[in-house]
Design a protein around this motif. Structure first.
Motif, PDB file in Angstrom:
ATOM      1  N   MET A   1       0.855  -1.176   0.000  1.00 46.97           N
ATOM      2  CA  MET A   1       0.000   0.000   0.000  1.00 46.97           C
ATOM      3  C   MET A   1       0.897   1.233   0.000  1.00 46.97           C
ATOM      4  O   MET A   1       1.692   1.421   0.923  1.00 46.97           O
ATOM      5  CB  MET A   1      -0.901  -0.012   1.218  1.00 46.97           C
ATOM      6  CG  MET A   1      -1.512   1.332   1.491  1.00 46.97           C
ATOM      7  SD  MET A   1      -2.964   1.292   2.519  1.00 46.97           S
ATOM      8  CE  MET A   1      -4.134   0.599   1.400  1.00 46.97           C
ATOM      9  N   GLN A   2       0.780   2.029  -1.007  1.00 41.78           N
ATOM     10  CA  GLN A   2       1.623   3.205  -1.151  1.00 41.78           C
ATOM     11  C   GLN A   2       1.200   4.352  -0.228  1.00 41.78           C
ATOM     12  O   GLN A   2       2.036   5.068   0.284  1.00 41.78           O
ATOM     13  CB  GLN A   2       1.593   3.685  -2.605  1.00 41.78           C
ATOM     14  CG  GLN A   2       2.224   2.726  -3.575  1.00 41.78           C
ATOM     15  CD  GLN A   2       3.714   2.594  -3.348  1.00 41.78           C
ATOM     16  OE1 GLN A   2       4.367   3.513  -2.901  1.00 41.78           O
ATOM     17  NE2 GLN A   2       4.252   1.424  -3.631  1.00 41.78           N
ATOM     18  N   ASP A   3      -0.094   4.536  -0.029  1.00 38.78           N
ATOM     19  CA  ASP A   3      -0.544   5.726   0.688  1.00 38.78           C
ATOM     20  C   ASP A   3      -1.178   5.375   2.028  1.00 38.78           C
ATOM     21  O   ASP A   3      -2.353   5.615   2.261  1.00 38.78           O
ATOM     22  CB  ASP A   3      -1.514   6.507  -0.193  1.00 38.78           C
ATOM     23  CG  ASP A   3      -1.564   7.967   0.202  1.00 38.78           C
ATOM     24  OD1 ASP A   3      -0.786   8.388   1.074  1.00 38.78           O
ATOM     25  OD2 ASP A   3      -2.401   8.685  -0.359  1.00 38.78           O
ATOM     26  N   TRP A   4      -0.376   4.820   2.921  1.00 38.37           N
ATOM     27  CA  TRP A   4      -0.877   4.463   4.243  1.00 38.37           C
ATOM     28  C   TRP A   4      -1.220   5.700   5.066  1.00 38.37           C
ATOM     29  O   TRP A   4      -1.983   5.627   6.009  1.00 38.37           O
ATOM     30  CB  TRP A   4       0.130   3.592   4.991  1.00 38.37           C
ATOM     31  CG  TRP A   4       1.503   4.164   5.074  1.00 38.37           C
ATOM     32  CD1 TRP A   4       2.554   3.898   4.251  1.00 38.37           C
ATOM     33  CD2 TRP A   4       1.988   5.110   6.023  1.00 38.37           C
ATOM     34  NE1 TRP A   4       3.659   4.617   4.621  1.00 38.37           N
ATOM     35  CE2 TRP A   4       3.340   5.371   5.716  1.00 38.37           C
ATOM     36  CE3 TRP A   4       1.411   5.769   7.109  1.00 38.37           C
ATOM     37  CZ2 TRP A   4       4.120   6.257   6.446  1.00 38.37           C
ATOM     38  CZ3 TRP A   4       2.190   6.654   7.836  1.00 38.37           C
ATOM     39  CH2 TRP A   4       3.526   6.890   7.501  1.00 38.37           C
ATOM     40  N   ARG A   5      -0.691   6.850   4.697  1.00 32.92           N
ATOM     41  CA  ARG A   5      -0.925   8.082   5.469  1.00 32.92           C
ATOM     42  C   ARG A   5      -2.402   8.461   5.540  1.00 32.92           C
ATOM     43  O   ARG A   5      -2.813   9.157   6.463  1.00 32.92           O
ATOM     44  CB  ARG A   5      -0.123   9.229   4.873  1.00 32.92           C
ATOM     45  CG  ARG A   5       1.358   9.112   5.126  1.00 32.92           C
ATOM     46  CD  ARG A   5       2.132  10.200   4.405  1.00 32.92           C
ATOM     47  NE  ARG A   5       3.546  10.029   4.562  1.00 32.92           N
ATOM     48  CZ  ARG A   5       4.295   9.290   3.768  1.00 32.92           C
ATOM     49  NH1 ARG A   5       3.759   8.651   2.746  1.00 32.92           N
ATOM     50  NH2 ARG A   5       5.583   9.180   3.986  1.00 32.92           N
ATOM     51  N   LYS A   6      -3.196   8.006   4.585  1.00 36.26           N
ATOM     52  CA  LYS A   6      -4.634   8.300   4.610  1.00 36.26           C
ATOM     53  C   LYS A   6      -5.366   7.419   5.620  1.00 36.26           C
ATOM     54  O   LYS A   6      -6.497   7.710   5.981  1.00 36.26           O
ATOM     55  CB  LYS A   6      -5.241   8.092   3.223  1.00 36.26           C
ATOM     56  CG  LYS A   6      -4.773   9.104   2.211  1.00 36.26           C
ATOM     57  CD  LYS A   6      -5.427   8.867   0.873  1.00 36.26           C
ATOM     58  CE  LYS A   6      -4.940   9.895  -0.138  1.00 36.26           C
ATOM     59  NZ  LYS A   6      -5.518   9.670  -1.469  1.00 36.26           N
ATOM     60  N   ARG A   7      -4.730   6.337   6.052  1.00 38.54           N
ATOM     61  CA  ARG A   7      -5.399   5.366   6.926  1.00 38.54           C
ATOM     62  C   ARG A   7      -4.820   5.290   8.329  1.00 38.54           C
ATOM     63  O   ARG A   7      -5.418   4.703   9.206  1.00 38.54           O
ATOM     64  CB  ARG A   7      -5.357   3.990   6.284  1.00 38.54           C
ATOM     65  CG  ARG A   7      -6.165   3.961   5.000  1.00 38.54           C
ATOM     66  CD  ARG A   7      -6.303   2.551   4.488  1.00 38.54           C
ATOM     67  NE  ARG A   7      -7.216   2.533   3.381  1.00 38.54           N
ATOM     68  CZ  ARG A   7      -8.529   2.383   3.493  1.00 38.54           C
ATOM     69  NH1 ARG A   7      -9.081   2.215   4.656  1.00 38.54           N
ATOM     70  NH2 ARG A   7      -9.286   2.378   2.416  1.00 38.54           N
ATOM     71  N   ILE A   8      -3.658   5.889   8.543  1.00 40.55           N
ATOM     72  CA  ILE A   8      -3.004   5.859   9.846  1.00 40.55           C
ATOM     73  C   ILE A   8      -2.925   7.286  10.377  1.00 40.55           C
ATOM     74  O   ILE A   8      -2.468   8.184   9.673  1.00 40.55           O
ATOM     75  CB  ILE A   8      -1.573   5.278   9.756  1.00 40.55           C
ATOM     76  CG1 ILE A   8      -1.552   3.923   9.064  1.00 40.55           C
ATOM     77  CG2 ILE A   8      -0.926   5.233  11.133  1.00 40.55           C
ATOM     78  CD1 ILE A   8      -2.231   2.806   9.798  1.00 40.55           C
ATOM     79  N   THR A   9      -3.381   7.482  11.616  1.00 42.07           N
ATOM     80  CA  THR A   9      -3.317   8.813  12.218  1.00 42.07           C
ATOM     81  C   THR A   9      -2.621   8.733  13.572  1.00 42.07           C
ATOM     82  O   THR A   9      -2.627   7.698  14.230  1.00 42.07           O
ATOM     83  CB  THR A   9      -4.721   9.420  12.412  1.00 42.07           C
ATOM     84  OG1 THR A   9      -5.505   8.540  13.208  1.00 42.07           O
ATOM     85  CG2 THR A   9      -5.403   9.656  11.080  1.00 42.07           C
TER      86      THR A   9
END
Length: 76
Positions: A1-9
């Motif tokens: 998954m390239q864009d984990w930043r959208k799912r991890i806070t």
């Protein structure tokens, strides 16, 4: 998954600032612990119905990123 930043806070007022799956109080470490104990991604989603498979992938990607960025000391 390239864009984990959208799912991890990381929010200081949620779970003491530990990384969580966005919109939940489920810490990334809990997801990883479940996988390490042998639960499949599908089983983990069943245990935590607010998660989906992309959340599981994001947790793994986040952990992989941390390992790449840190100096790992050998275990004795």
């Amino acid at each position: 998954m390239q864009d984990w930043r959208k799912r991890i806070t990381v929010e200081s007022e949620v779970c003491h600032g530990k990384p969580c799956i966005s919109g939940t109080r489920i810490m990334v470490s809990v997801v990883l612990d479940n996988l390490a104990e042998g639960l499949s991604a599908d089983d983990t989603v069943k245990e935590y119905p607010s998660l989906n498979l992309d959340d599981i992938r994001a947790a793994i990607s986040y952990a992989a990123r941390l390992v790449r960025e840190e100096e790992i000391l050998p275990l004795r």
